[in-house]
Design a protein around this motif. Sequence first.
Motif, PDB file in Angstrom:
ATOM      1  N   ILE A   6      47.182  60.794  49.772  1.00  0.00           N
ATOM      2  CA  ILE A   6      46.395  60.132  50.803  1.00  0.00           C
ATOM      3  C   ILE A   6      47.090  58.813  51.063  1.00  0.00           C
ATOM      4  N   ILE A   7      47.562  58.620  52.284  1.00  0.00           N
ATOM      5  CA  ILE A   7      48.242  57.353  52.544  1.00  0.00           C
ATOM      6  C   ILE A   7      47.527  56.602  53.651  1.00  0.00           C
ATOM      7  N   GLY A   8      47.861  55.340  53.768  1.00  0.00           N
ATOM      8  CA  GLY A   8      47.230  54.507  54.785  1.00  0.00           C
ATOM      9  C   GLY A   8      47.287  53.064  54.347  1.00  0.00           C
ATOM     10  N   GLU A  65      55.719  66.722  37.887  1.00  0.00           N
ATOM     11  CA  GLU A  65      56.011  67.720  36.853  1.00  0.00           C
ATOM     12  C   GLU A  65      54.736  68.282  36.244  1.00  0.00           C
ATOM     13  N   ILE A  66      53.807  67.363  35.955  1.00  0.00           N
ATOM     14  CA  ILE A  66      52.549  67.797  35.340  1.00  0.00           C
ATOM     15  C   ILE A  66      51.805  68.735  36.285  1.00  0.00           C
ATOM     16  N   THR A  67      51.823  68.385  37.571  1.00  0.00           N
ATOM     17  CA  THR A  67      51.149  69.217  38.568  1.00  0.00           C
ATOM     18  C   THR A  67      51.735  70.627  38.580  1.00  0.00           C
ATOM     19  N   ASP A  68      53.074  70.703  38.599  1.00  0.00           N
ATOM     20  CA  ASP A  68      53.726  72.018  38.622  1.00  0.00           C
ATOM     21  C   ASP A  68      53.461  72.780  37.328  1.00  0.00           C
ATOM     22  N   GLU A  69      53.637  72.059  36.231  1.00  0.00           N
ATOM     23  CA  GLU A  69      53.554  72.685  34.915  1.00  0.00           C
ATOM     24  C   GLU A  69      52.182  73.319  34.672  1.00  0.00           C
ATOM     25  N   TYR A  70      51.127  72.577  34.969  1.00  0.00           N
ATOM     26  CA  TYR A  70      49.774  73.085  34.679  1.00  0.00           C
ATOM     27  C   TYR A  70      49.107  73.703  35.900  1.00  0.00           C
ATOM     28  N   ASP A  71      49.808  73.717  37.036  1.00  0.00           N
ATOM     29  CA  ASP A  71      49.258  74.291  38.255  1.00  0.00           C
ATOM     30  C   ASP A  71      47.902  73.679  38.611  1.00  0.00           C
ATOM     31  N   ILE A  72      47.860  72.345  38.678  1.00  0.00           N
ATOM     32  CA  ILE A  72      46.587  71.679  38.950  1.00  0.00           C
ATOM     33  C   ILE A  72      46.567  71.120  40.371  1.00  0.00           C
ATOM     34  N   THR A  73      45.380  70.720  40.786  1.00  0.00           N
ATOM     35  CA  THR A  73      45.233  70.100  42.096  1.00  0.00           C
ATOM     36  C   THR A  73      45.316  68.593  41.913  1.00  0.00           C
ATOM     37  N   THR A  74      46.357  67.995  42.450  1.00  0.00           N
ATOM     38  CA  THR A  74      46.541  66.558  42.250  1.00  0.00           C
ATOM     39  C   THR A  74      46.338  65.820  43.564  1.00  0.00           C
ATOM     40  N   VAL A  75      45.546  64.756  43.518  1.00  0.00           N
ATOM     41  CA  VAL A  75      45.310  63.940  44.710  1.00  0.00           C
ATOM     42  C   VAL A  75      45.711  62.507  44.379  1.00  0.00           C
ATOM     43  N   ILE A  76      46.611  61.948  45.187  1.00  0.00           N
ATOM     44  CA  ILE A  76      47.143  60.618  44.894  1.00  0.00           C
ATOM     45  C   ILE A  76      46.959  59.692  46.092  1.00  0.00           C
ATOM     46  N   ASN A  77      46.380  58.532  45.837  1.00  0.00           N
ATOM     47  CA  ASN A  77      46.322  57.477  46.846  1.00  0.00           C
ATOM     48  C   ASN A  77      47.577  56.643  46.733  1.00  0.00           C
ATOM     49  N   THR A  78      48.193  56.347  47.865  1.00  0.00           N
ATOM     50  CA  THR A  78      49.378  55.487  47.757  1.00  0.00           C
ATOM     51  C   THR A  78      49.672  54.829  49.096  1.00  0.00           C
ATOM     52  N   HIS A  79      50.383  53.699  49.067  1.00  0.00           N
ATOM     53  CA  HIS A  79      50.995  53.255  50.319  1.00  0.00           C
ATOM     54  C   HIS A  79      52.480  53.017  50.093  1.00  0.00           C
ATOM     55  N   ASP A  80      53.002  53.728  49.106  1.00  0.00           N
ATOM     56  CA  ASP A  80      54.401  53.573  48.758  1.00  0.00           C
ATOM     57  C   ASP A  80      55.222  54.669  49.430  1.00  0.00           C
ATOM     58  N   LYS A 102      51.836  67.429  50.356  1.00  0.00           N
ATOM     59  CA  LYS A 102      50.851  67.448  51.438  1.00  0.00           C
ATOM     60  C   LYS A 102      50.416  66.011  51.641  1.00  0.00           C
ATOM     61  N   ILE A 103      50.325  65.566  52.874  1.00  0.00           N
ATOM     62  CA  ILE A 103      50.001  64.165  53.138  1.00  0.00           C
ATOM     63  C   ILE A 103      48.840  64.074  54.128  1.00  0.00           C
ATOM     64  N   VAL A 104      47.852  63.279  53.760  1.00  0.00           N
ATOM     65  CA  VAL A 104      46.744  62.995  54.666  1.00  0.00           C
ATOM     66  C   VAL A 104      46.821  61.515  54.996  1.00  0.00           C
ATOM     67  N   PHE A 105      46.892  61.198  56.280  1.00  0.00           N
ATOM     68  CA  PHE A 105      47.038  59.800  56.678  1.00  0.00           C
ATOM     69  C   PHE A 105      45.696  59.268  57.161  1.00  0.00           C
ATOM     70  N   LEU A 106      45.188  58.247  56.505  1.00  0.00           N
ATOM     71  CA  LEU A 106      43.917  57.655  56.910  1.00  0.00           C
ATOM     72  C   LEU A 106      44.161  56.373  57.698  1.00  0.00           C
ATOM     73  N   LYS A 166      41.018  54.415  51.311  1.00  0.00           N
ATOM     74  CA  LYS A 166      41.562  55.408  50.375  1.00  0.00           C
ATOM     75  C   LYS A 166      40.766  55.455  49.071  1.00  0.00           C
ATOM     76  N   THR A 167      40.515  54.267  48.509  1.00  0.00           N
ATOM     77  CA  THR A 167      39.792  54.235  47.234  1.00  0.00           C
ATOM     78  C   THR A 167      38.364  54.737  47.402  1.00  0.00           C
ATOM     79  N   VAL A 168      37.733  54.316  48.501  1.00  0.00           N
ATOM     80  CA  VAL A 168      36.362  54.771  48.752  1.00  0.00           C
ATOM     81  C   VAL A 168      36.346  56.293  48.877  1.00  0.00           C
TER      82      VAL A 168
END
Lengths: 245, 255
Positions: free
Chosen positions: B32-34, B182-197, B207-211, B40-42
Motif C-alpha cells: 500500500i503506497i501513498g 523470502e518469508i512470504t514466498d517460503e510460507y506462502d502467506i498473504t503479506t500487506v506492507i505500507n510504504t512510501h519507499d 501488487k501495489i495499491v496506491f492511496l 495507510k496506517t488507518v
Amino acid sequence: MNYLHSIGTYILMIIEIFRKPTKWSVMKKLIIKDIDDLIIGSLGIVAFISFFVGGVVTIQTALNMDNPLVPKSLIGFATRQSVILEFAPTFISIIMAGKVGSFITSSIGTMRVTEQIDALEVMGINSLNYLVFPKLVSLMLYPFVISISMFLGIVGGLAACAFGGFATVNDYITGLQDDFIPYHIIYAFMKTIGFAFLLATIPSYHGFYMKGGALDVGKASTVSFVWTSVAIITLNFILTQILLS
Amino acid sequence: MIEVKDLQKSFGDAHILKGISTTFDKGKTNLIIGQSGSGKTVFLKCLLGLFNYEEGSISYEGRIFSKLSDEQKRDLRSEIGMVFQGSALFDSMTIVENVKFPLRMFTKLSESEMDDRANFVLKRVNLENAHNKLPSEASGGMQKRVAIARAIVNKPKYLFCDEPNSGLDPKTAIVIDNLIQEITDEYDITTVINTHDMNSVMEIGEKIVFLKDGLKAWEGSNETIFKTDNEVVTDFVYSSELFKKVRKMYIEENL
Ligand SMILES: Nc1ncnc2c1ncn2[C@@H]1O[C@H](COP(=O)(O)OP(=O)(O)OP(=O)(O)O)[C@@H](O)[C@H]1O
Ligand SMILES: [Mg+2]
C-alpha cells in the motif's frame, strides 16, 4: 455527558478485565512482578511517613491538652483512633494514589502510545486482562501495607512519648488499650479493600484510554491522581456513613 | 486472500477512508503506497480490527471480520503477524522474550522448543548476538528486525508491516525488504506492507495499491507502475530526481 460516558467506559473496562483470562503460567509471573512493583516497592515510603506522622499526631495531641484533669493516657487513645480510622487507610491511600497510581497510568499509557497495547490486541490477547488483572490481584495485598502503616504509626507515637517526654510510655500504652473496639479494625480494612480496587482500576483506566504522545502520558498521570484521590475521599465518606453510623 | 469492500472510516468530522475496495493475494507481497497522511496506517489498522469502521467489509479467506464471534476473532488473530510503524516491542522484556511471547501465549511448546524456534527466527533476521538486550538498548534497525521476528515466529498466515524500513539506511532497508519477500514466498502467506519507499516498490511490489486522500487512486504492480500515465501516480513516483533520470533513460532506450 462526558462524565457519564467516562463512567460507562470505566464500568465496561472492569467487566472486560475479567473476560478471556490470560494463561495462568504467564499471569502468575505478571502478578509476582506487580506485587514487587506495587506492594513491596511502596513499603519504604509508607513506613517512613507512618512512623513520623504517628509521632506528630501524638505530639500535637499532647501539646493541645493543657487541662490537668484530662488523663495523659488520652494521648495514646487519640493517636490509636486517628491512625487506625483515618490516617493509615485514607491518608496513605492518597499517597499511594500518587505513587502507585501515577506508576500504573504512566506504564500503561506508555504502552498505549508506543502501540504495545495494539500489539497485544492484534495477537488476540485481552490486553485489559493482561495488564490490569495482575495489578488488581496484587493490590489485594494492600491491607497488608496498611496494617504495617497502622503499626508503625502507633510505634511512632510511642517513640515521641519515649524520646519527647510528652507522656510516659505507660500512660501511652494504657491509652492504646482504652475502649478498644475491634470493629474499627474491620471497618478500616473494609475501606482499604475498596481503596485498593480504586487504586488499581482508575489509574489503569486513565492509562489505557489515553490518546496522544509522551507529553500526554504525563498529563494523564496528573489527571489520574486527581480522580483517584477524589474517588478515594468520596468512597471514604460513603463507607464511613454506612459502616460506622 | 484478503478482500476489502467499500471501506469507510472517519474520526469525528474527518473522513479519512472514503470507500476503498481491493484484494490482497496469497503468496504475494502486497504494497500500500501513498503520501504521508494518505491513510495507510488507518487502513491497515482497520484491516486488523484495531479501528472500527463505519462502512464496508473485510474478509479473510471468506471469513468476514465484523461477523466473527470473539472466539473466531481470536483464532483469526493468532494467524496474523504485525510489524508496527514504531516496532511496538514490549520494553519490559528482552529481545528473545519478545520473540518468544506469541509462542508462550498461544502454543504448548516447552521452554527449550521455544528457545529453538526463537533462535531460528532471530537468525533469520540476522540478529544472533542480541538476545538478552532490552529493546531500549537496540538500534532502530535492530528493533524493526526483532519486530519482524516476533511477527513471524508463530508461522502466521497473514503478515502486516507498517513501514518496515522507514528510518533505516538503504542497505538495511533492502535486507529487510528481501527478508519479507523470502518469508512470504517460503510460507506462502498473504503479506500487506505500507510504504512510501520507492526502492521497496521496485524490489518487492508484486501488487501495489496506491492511496490518495482516502481513496484508491491506482492499482497495479512494480511492472506496470513505471508505465502508467496516471498523473497521480507519476507525480508520486517521479518526485525524486533519481527516478526522473531513470525514466528519461528508459524512454530514450525504448525510442
Ligand atoms: N487516532 C486518530 N484520530 C484522529 N485522526 C487520526 C488518527 N489516526 C490517524 N488520523 C488521521 O488520519 C489521517 C491518515 O493518517 P495515517 O496515519 O493513516 O497516515 P499514513 O498514510 O500512515 O502516513 P505516514 O506515511 O506518515 O505514516 C491523518 O490525517 C491523521 O491525522
Ligand atoms: Mg503510517
